[in-house]
Design a protein around this motif. Structure first.
Motif, PDB file in Angstrom:
ATOM      1  N   ASP A  19       5.417  29.533  -3.198  1.00 38.63           N
ATOM      2  CA  ASP A  19       3.776  30.040  -2.388  1.00 38.63           C
ATOM      3  C   ASP A  19       3.266  29.858  -4.151  1.00 38.63           C
ATOM      4  O   ASP A  19       3.674  30.189  -5.521  1.00 38.63           O
ATOM      5  CB  ASP A  19       4.104  31.856  -2.761  1.00 38.63           C
ATOM      6  N   ALA A  20       2.737  28.850  -4.842  1.00 41.58           N
ATOM      7  CA  ALA A  20       1.507  28.696  -5.470  1.00 41.58           C
ATOM      8  C   ALA A  20       2.334  28.472  -7.472  1.00 41.58           C
ATOM      9  O   ALA A  20       2.549  29.026  -7.870  1.00 41.58           O
ATOM     10  CB  ALA A  20       0.521  29.738  -5.717  1.00 41.58           C
ATOM     11  N   VAL A  21       2.895  27.605  -6.110  1.00 43.32           N
ATOM     12  CA  VAL A  21       4.776  26.534  -7.940  1.00 43.32           C
ATOM     13  C   VAL A  21       3.593  26.004  -8.657  1.00 43.32           C
ATOM     14  O   VAL A  21       3.197  24.912  -8.414  1.00 43.32           O
ATOM     15  CB  VAL A  21       5.248  26.194  -7.103  1.00 43.32           C
ATOM     16  N   THR A  22       2.765  26.446  -9.935  1.00 44.22           N
ATOM     17  CA  THR A  22       2.615  25.468 -10.625  1.00 44.22           C
ATOM     18  C   THR A  22       3.382  25.523 -11.861  1.00 44.22           C
ATOM     19  O   THR A  22       4.384  26.102 -12.393  1.00 44.22           O
ATOM     20  CB  THR A  22       1.327  26.282 -11.143  1.00 44.22           C
ATOM     21  N   TRP A  23       3.413  24.087 -12.552  1.00 43.04           N
ATOM     22  CA  TRP A  23       4.394  24.059 -13.445  1.00 43.04           C
ATOM     23  C   TRP A  23       4.492  22.595 -14.645  1.00 43.04           C
ATOM     24  O   TRP A  23       3.397  22.117 -14.480  1.00 43.04           O
ATOM     25  CB  TRP A  23       6.314  23.565 -13.325  1.00 43.04           C
ATOM     26  N   ARG A  24       3.993  23.653 -16.156  1.00 39.15           N
ATOM     27  CA  ARG A  24       3.575  22.713 -16.822  1.00 39.15           C
ATOM     28  C   ARG A  24       4.427  22.546 -18.146  1.00 39.15           C
ATOM     29  O   ARG A  24       4.612  23.669 -18.951  1.00 39.15           O
ATOM     30  CB  ARG A  24       2.310  23.090 -17.271  1.00 39.15           C
ATOM     31  N   PRO A  25       4.453  21.780 -18.453  1.00 41.42           N
ATOM     32  CA  PRO A  25       5.851  21.483 -19.448  1.00 41.42           C
ATOM     33  C   PRO A  25       5.336  21.606 -20.864  1.00 41.42           C
ATOM     34  O   PRO A  25       4.103  21.157 -20.930  1.00 41.42           O
ATOM     35  CB  PRO A  25       6.526  19.559 -19.740  1.00 41.42           C
ATOM     36  N   ASP A  71      14.870  22.891 -19.238  1.00 42.73           N
ATOM     37  CA  ASP A  71      13.546  22.116 -19.281  1.00 42.73           C
ATOM     38  C   ASP A  71      12.478  23.597 -19.563  1.00 42.73           C
ATOM     39  O   ASP A  71      12.993  25.190 -19.159  1.00 42.73           O
ATOM     40  CB  ASP A  71      12.435  21.608 -18.384  1.00 42.73           C
ATOM     41  N   ALA A  72      11.709  23.231 -20.527  1.00 40.62           N
ATOM     42  CA  ALA A  72      10.923  24.130 -21.375  1.00 40.62           C
ATOM     43  C   ALA A  72       9.639  24.569 -21.031  1.00 40.62           C
ATOM     44  O   ALA A  72       8.567  22.937 -21.125  1.00 40.62           O
ATOM     45  CB  ALA A  72      10.929  24.487 -23.058  1.00 40.62           C
ATOM     46  N   GLY A  73       8.857  25.168 -20.398  1.00 37.35           N
ATOM     47  CA  GLY A  73       7.647  25.646 -20.014  1.00 37.35           C
ATOM     48  C   GLY A  73       6.526  25.772 -19.321  1.00 37.35           C
ATOM     49  O   GLY A  73       7.969  27.525 -19.385  1.00 37.35           O
ATOM     50  N   GLU A  74       6.062  26.345 -18.795  1.00 43.01           N
ATOM     51  CA  GLU A  74       5.034  27.304 -18.353  1.00 43.01           C
ATOM     52  C   GLU A  74       4.608  27.555 -16.253  1.00 43.01           C
ATOM     53  O   GLU A  74       4.879  26.224 -15.906  1.00 43.01           O
ATOM     54  CB  GLU A  74       3.857  27.539 -18.441  1.00 43.01           C
ATOM     55  N   LEU A  75       5.698  28.568 -16.164  1.00 39.17           N
ATOM     56  CA  LEU A  75       6.178  28.379 -14.194  1.00 39.17           C
ATOM     57  C   LEU A  75       5.106  29.311 -14.009  1.00 39.17           C
ATOM     58  O   LEU A  75       5.689  30.452 -14.424  1.00 39.17           O
ATOM     59  CB  LEU A  75       7.558  29.067 -14.186  1.00 39.17           C
ATOM     60  N   ALA A  76       4.329  29.501 -12.403  1.00 40.47           N
ATOM     61  CA  ALA A  76       3.735  30.566 -12.346  1.00 40.47           C
ATOM     62  C   ALA A  76       3.935  30.246 -10.607  1.00 40.47           C
ATOM     63  O   ALA A  76       4.783  29.164 -10.293  1.00 40.47           O
ATOM     64  CB  ALA A  76       1.736  30.230 -12.349  1.00 40.47           C
ATOM     65  N   GLY A  77       3.290  31.161  -9.988  1.00 35.09           N
ATOM     66  CA  GLY A  77       3.981  31.216  -8.442  1.00 35.09           C
ATOM     67  C   GLY A  77       5.559  31.422  -8.206  1.00 35.09           C
ATOM     68  O   GLY A  77       6.501  31.952  -8.911  1.00 35.09           O
ATOM     69  N   SER A  78       6.295  31.085  -6.716  1.00 34.05           N
ATOM     70  CA  SER A  78       7.928  31.786  -6.206  1.00 34.05           C
ATOM     71  C   SER A  78       8.003  30.753  -5.269  1.00 34.05           C
ATOM     72  O   SER A  78       7.348  30.023  -5.100  1.00 34.05           O
ATOM     73  CB  SER A  78       7.364  33.006  -6.241  1.00 34.05           C
ATOM     74  N   VAL A  79       9.248  30.596  -5.172  1.00 32.45           N
ATOM     75  CA  VAL A  79      10.725  30.322  -4.894  1.00 32.45           C
ATOM     76  C   VAL A  79      11.626  31.058  -3.817  1.00 32.45           C
ATOM     77  O   VAL A  79      11.766  31.549  -4.826  1.00 32.45           O
ATOM     78  CB  VAL A  79      11.048  28.718  -5.190  1.00 32.45           C
ATOM     79  N   THR A  80      11.341  31.180  -2.473  1.00 29.62           N
ATOM     80  CA  THR A  80      12.854  31.485  -1.955  1.00 29.62           C
ATOM     81  C   THR A  80      13.300  31.217  -1.445  1.00 29.62           C
ATOM     82  O   THR A  80      12.307  29.813  -0.658  1.00 29.62           O
ATOM     83  CB  THR A  80      11.985  33.257  -1.648  1.00 29.62           C
ATOM     84  N   ILE A  81      14.438  31.219  -1.073  1.00 30.29           N
ATOM     85  CA  ILE A  81      15.266  30.906  -0.226  1.00 30.29           C
ATOM     86  C   ILE A  81      16.014  31.454   0.988  1.00 30.29           C
ATOM     87  O   ILE A  81      16.912  32.557   0.656  1.00 30.29           O
ATOM     88  CB  ILE A  81      16.997  29.800  -0.342  1.00 30.29           C
ATOM     89  N   ASP A  82      15.826  31.682   1.755  1.00 28.51           N
ATOM     90  CA  ASP A  82      16.269  33.100   3.030  1.00 28.51           C
ATOM     91  C   ASP A  82      16.036  35.011   2.354  1.00 28.51           C
ATOM     92  O   ASP A  82      16.823  35.087   2.188  1.00 28.51           O
ATOM     93  CB  ASP A  82      17.471  32.763   3.395  1.00 28.51           C
ATOM     94  N   GLY A  83      14.539  34.874   1.394  1.00 29.30           N
ATOM     95  CA  GLY A  83      14.069  36.200   1.107  1.00 29.30           C
ATOM     96  C   GLY A  83      14.695  36.321   0.030  1.00 29.30           C
ATOM     97  O   GLY A  83      14.358  36.754  -0.042  1.00 29.30           O
ATOM     98  N   HIS A  84      15.399  35.277  -1.117  1.00 25.92           N
ATOM     99  CA  HIS A  84      15.490  35.731  -2.237  1.00 25.92           C
ATOM    100  C   HIS A  84      15.447  34.517  -3.233  1.00 25.92           C
ATOM    101  O   HIS A  84      15.445  33.685  -2.693  1.00 25.92           O
ATOM    102  CB  HIS A  84      16.878  35.846  -1.842  1.00 25.92           C
TER     103      HIS A  84
END
Length: 747
Positions: A19-25, A71-84
């Motif tokens: 859901d709206a995953v954004t990653w900027r190292p 890795d170091a960076g800014e992570l936004a959004g979310s990831v789930t696998i089977d609800g977790h």
């Protein structure tokens, strides 16, 4: 009912939602992934494609929950696998990294494959069958005790895949699993992946640049653009049909489309300098490599055989071809002066290439290694390109302008200020090519130069190689790329070296039959043995007892194999730091103790007493067995124990890493100059710092690989091997106490 085949149960795990995953190292102005949202259904097979540097590998790490592991960076959004959140259940995600050698966690093949099984608490009795099945699935016909250091790049790739498959995860992520393999082995890996996904219908995401061989194995195609944005998503054949023109315009290797025409670069108009055009000549040769075994000994094997003479002439292109493990990379290393053949020679005129000074070598050879990350020495991308030019004293405004143009030609112009270690694998490979040709050496050695490239960057790389050759350079490439092979003037096919004849295992020395705890204890007991003596006569007596025990410990044990060789020499080499320490302690004690020779000699002998058992016993400690014993016999927490064992296993590779860094610097004009003491010290310090930086990076990659196989979330762990305490352990422990007793009795 009779005659009716059972229906496979529906897949209920492996539901992935982003859901709206954004990653900027950190260090990058723009995100690598931008607002990616998608859902993967359980059991779905997905092919993830995009231009080089579009964030495909980053997206896999996001799904695995490993973006912030190393890795170091800014992570936004979310990831789930089977609800977790991903990574909260050990073994549910299997990830094969883009550079699989970074994920080797054990010293032997069997232990490496079993690592994930240990993390998910598979009973020990069930592990051998699971390991054998995983190795068979990927076609890696190696005994379980084969050292992982003895594998070729392609074999290491299959080992990584076997380690992931052994877990039977609910989500399998494969980052270019066939990139470094010949067509035969690549097809074998695809068949093994297909078989595994048929037998265990799990969710799978495969990243590949060449789509054709995979389209019939997957259901769905995801496409990222240059900005890391998801721009196409749907059934694979429908997306390929409806979006064909757009995909070709993005540089995607659409099946059925011929290779693009090479691009003529704006840079590299000048020919290699005429003062450097003396050719490198290789006679038919045999190259051996020494492999370190888990017991501390070494074994030599034939790594490559070149049956024809090779003299790369100006304006020529030579392709080295052959199956994975046939020695193509090894031949290139010999041409770069990194390896001396045991038969044949590699020379410039009458001078062996290995004997050239660093500036002489850099002025004649440009080198692109198999894993381009190994050559990085610059702080920024632009610095990296200019390294050799600066070392040769050729940096000028014109050369800097050429560097800007060369980076632009290879699609790296917007990354000039970035840290080269943060680039994608394909970007690092193009950077290595730019760094190898900017200073215009007459010979370019490129190991798999087109791996990891999209159509546009492939055309840029091939066009640059063609322009370099047409300007008067000679090119030797190692490749499986059929389109690149077709453009070569000469094709040299290497056969896999014949399997070494089955030799009797050398007899183990007596001390090697003990476990790691007894060996460590034997080394530690030397501390009181060194402290107790109060006079040099006593210290000398204790040292004599230790020397006698060392002879016994290194005596070859019973058995039918040949006796081990080089034992005394190896101990003497390991004692050199101790000898220097003893001399230093003795000198300082004499200097500060009123020139009392007796006290000084006693102090020096104490150091030798403490060091000698370590030089004899500690090299016999196997890191994997050490972890087994610390956890199973001493009850230490499994997580720090396993981390310690994995780290110690990597310590044994420091020599190889040092050699790799030294070669990368030497072939670019930064090698150690032994004729100038001040420069020697400075260069040694620089290489040591490079080793530290590389070690930290290796540690980060190792953490990702370990966590990808369930290490981070393993709550209860089983162990592939038992940790017995046997008669040999008792004998080593009792023997180690003898010098302590001698010190007490002689005092």
């Amino acid at each position: 009912m009779a005659g009716v085949a059972p229906v496979a149960p529906p897949v209920t795990v492996g539901h992935v939602i982003l859901d709206a995953v954004t990653w900027r190292p950190f260090g990058r102005r723009e995100p690598v992934l931008h607002d990616v949202s998608l859902a993967l259904e359980p059991g779905e097979r997905v092919l993830l494609v995009g231009p080089s540097g579009s964030g495909k590998s980053t997206l896999l790490r996001a799904i695995a929950g490993l973006l912030e592991t190393a890795d170091a960076g800014e992570l936004a959004g979310s990831v789930t696998i089977d609800g977790h959140a991903p990574g909260t259940r050990a073994g549910e995600v299997g990830l094969v990294l883009q550079e699989p050698g970074a994920g080797v966690v054990a010293s032997t093949v069997g232990r490496d494959v079993a690592f994930g099984l240990e993390n998910v608490s598979v009973p020990r009795a069930d592990m051998p069958a699971a390991v054998a099945a995983a190795l068979g699935a990927v076609g890696l016909a190696k005994p379980g005790d084969t050292p992982t250091s003895a594998l070729s790049g392609g074999e290491t790739q299959r080992l990584a895949l076997a380690g992931a498959l052994a877990l039977r995860p609910s989500v399998l992520l494969l980052d270019e699993p066939t990139a470094m393999l010949d067509p035969g082995h690549a097809a074998q890996v695809r068949r093994s992946v297909e078989g595994a996904l048929t037998a265990y219908p799990i969710t799978a995401v495969v990243v590949e640049h060449v789509l054709g061989p995979w389209v019939d194995l997957v259901d769905r195609l995801l496409v990222l653009d240059d900005d890391g944005t998801l721009v196409a998503d749907g059934p694979v054949h429908k997306v390929l049909r409806d979006e064909r023109a757009r995909l070709l315009d993005m540089g995607i290797w659409v099946p059925g489309a011929p290779p693009p025409a090479p691009l003529a670069p704006a840079a590299l108009a000048a020919a290699p300098q005429s003062s450097r055009t003396q050719e490198v000549t290789a006679t038919p040769m045999v190259i051996d490599r020494t492999v370190r075994l888990v017991d501390g000994s070494t074994r030599t094997r034939t790594a490559a055989t070149l049956d024809v003479p090779l003299t790369p002439l100006p304006t020529s292109a030579t392709a080295l071809v052959g199956p994975s493990g046939s020695g193509k990379s090894t031949v290139l290393l010999a041409l770069a002066g990194a390896l001396d053949p045991v038969q044949g020679s590699v020379t410039v005129g009458e001078t062996p290439v290995a004997d050239l000074s660093t500036t002489e070598l850099a002025s004649r050879v440009g080198w692109v290694p198999q894993w381009s990350s190994s050559t990085l020495v610059g702080r920024t991308v632009l610095d990296e390109v200019l390294v050799a030019s600066r070392a040769l004293g050729e940096e000028s405004p014109e050369r800097v302008t050429l560097a800007h143009a060369l980076l632009a030609d290879l699609g790296l112009g917007h990354l000039e200020g970035a840290d080269p270690r943060e680039l994608s694998g394909g970007e690092q490979r193009r950077l290595a090519i730019a760094s190898a040709v900017l200073h215009r050496p007459p010979l370019l050695l490129a190991d798999e130069p087109t791996v990891g490239q999209d159509r546009h960057t492939w055309a840029a790389v091939v066009g640059l190689l063609a322009a370099y050759r047409e300007a008067g350079g000679a090119v030797v490439v190692s490749t499986h790329d059929a389109a690149l092979i077709d453009r070569a003037h000469t094709v040299v096919e290497l056969d896999a070296p014949p399997a070494a004849p089955i030799e009797e295992e050398p007899r183990r020395v007596l001390a090697a039959q003990a476990g790691p705890l007894a060996l460590l204890l034997g080394a530690l007991v030397a501390i009181p043995a060194g402290i107790i003596p109060g006079h040099w006569h006593t210290s000398l007596g204790v040292l004599a007892v230790q020397a006698l025990l060392a002879v016994v410990a290194l005596w070859s044990g019973p058995g039918r194999g040949p006796r081990p060789t080089g034992r005394a020499k190896r101990v003497l080499v390991r004692m050199l730091p101790g000898l220097l320490g003893a001399l230093s302690v003795g000198w300082s004690t004499w200097l500060l103790g009123g020139h009392d020779t007796t006290t000084a000699v006693t102090a020096a002998l104490r150091v030798l007493i403490i060091v000698l058992p370590s030089a004899v016993l500690l090299p016999l400690v196997d890191p994997d067995r050490l972890g087994d014993h610390l956890a199973q016999r001493l009850g230490m927490p499994s997580r720090p124990v396993v981390a310690l064992a994995a780290a110690l296993q990597r310590v044994h590779t420091f020599g190889e890493v040092w050699s790799e860094i030294s070669l990368a610097r030497r072939v670019r004009g930064l090698g150690i100059d032994r004729r100038r003491p001040v420069a020697l010290v400075r260069d040694l310090a620089t290489v040591t710092f490079g080793l530290l930086v590389r070690t930290l990076r290796m540690a980060a990659d190792l953490a990702v690989a370990m966590d990808a196989r369930g290490f981070a979330t393993a709550s209860r762990r089983t162990w592939f091997a038992a940790a017995p305490w046997g008669r040999a352990d008792t004998l080593v422990t009792l023997g180690a106490l003898v010098p302590v007793l001698a010190a007490v009795l002689l005092t």
